[in-house]
Design a protein around this motif. Structure first.
Motif: not given
Length: 266
Positions: A251-266
């Protein structure tokens, strides 16, 4: 007689040179920190006994992986039980703020413009992979990274700080899968999360992939360590709307889906 001996020696020397050339040509750039697939049949190696090849065939569309011959049996068919809290190995989790006793953990991946994917990470059979993933989450390592490799009908892959498939964190971990001596029965069914790696069995670092459709030919050669419990429709949207530039899911860099965050929820 002497001439025959000389000819025999030359033939043997030539055969040895050819075999060395074949072995030297096994690795390819596309295999670094990822799953080796393409429109044509390729191989990913990682068996602890003899580096047996697992051949992975892709459909003619270039986006859908089909069944293939595996080096190890896919008889292990395990789905993590989110209610199972027994018989887990207690492992140390460096830098984690709460006591961690080896039970399953729920994490949430927030993907910009797509939504949230909730997963249960199961350390029963892949404690090193789970610990590594949680450590990186706790450091904020994944925040702002992307899904750089997407193949509809196969998987979505992310967690590379370079966004190219060539990067990782500052360390690598042991590959927890059967061909590397670890009996991990988690099968690569739809929604399972697993560690990406190069041909080297202990090369996994930060890159991971989520299986879009059943890909059990990966069983025994990649370290599955959890599964999606909510948000599979987000995985579907990412997989089906992506426009890779080649049969390897780039996937071209400009079109890569961005991971805003990954969090531990429990």
């Amino acid at each position: 007689m002497q001439i025959k001996k000389i000819i025999l020696c030359l033939v043997l020397a030539l055969a040895l040179a050819l075999s060395c050339a074949v072995l030297a040509g096994c690795g390819t750039k596309s295999e670094i920190k990822g799953i080796n697939t393409s429109k044509t049949a390729t191989s990913a190696t990682g068996a602890s006994s003899g580096n047996e090849a697992t051949t992975v065939s892709a459909a003619s569309s270039g986006n859908e992986a089909t069944t293939a011959a595996a080096t190890s049996s896919s008889d292990f068919d395990y789905t993590p039980d989110i209610n199972d809290k027994k018989d887990y190995k207690a492992i140390e989790l460096e830098g984690y703020k709460k006591p961690y006793k080896g039970n399953s953990r729920t994490v949430e991946i927030d993907v910009k413009d797509y939504g949230k994917i909730k997963l249960v990470l199961d350390p029963k059979f892949a404690p090193i992979s789970v610990q590594n993933f949680l450590n990186l989450i706790n450091e904020g390592f994944y925040d702002g990274l992307t899904f750089h490799r997407i193949m509809s009908g196969f998987m979505i892959q992310g967690g590379d700080p370079q966004g190219t498939g060539m990067g990782g964190s500052d360390k690598t971990i042991k590959g927890e899968f059967l061909s590397n001596g670890v009996e991990n029965p988690m099968s690569h069914k739809r929604g399972v999360i697993s560690m990406a790696r190069s041909q080297a069995p202990d090369s996994a670092s930060s890159q991971f992939f989520i299986v879009h459709k059943d890909s059990t030919f990966l069983d025994g050669n990649y370290a599955a360590f959890g599964m999606v419990t909510e948000g599979m429709e987000v995985v579907d949207k990412i997989a089906t709307t992506a426009k890779p530039t080649d049969g390897n899911g780039t996937i071209p860099a400009a079109n890569q889906p961005v991971i805003t965050s990954i969090k531990i929820v429990e």
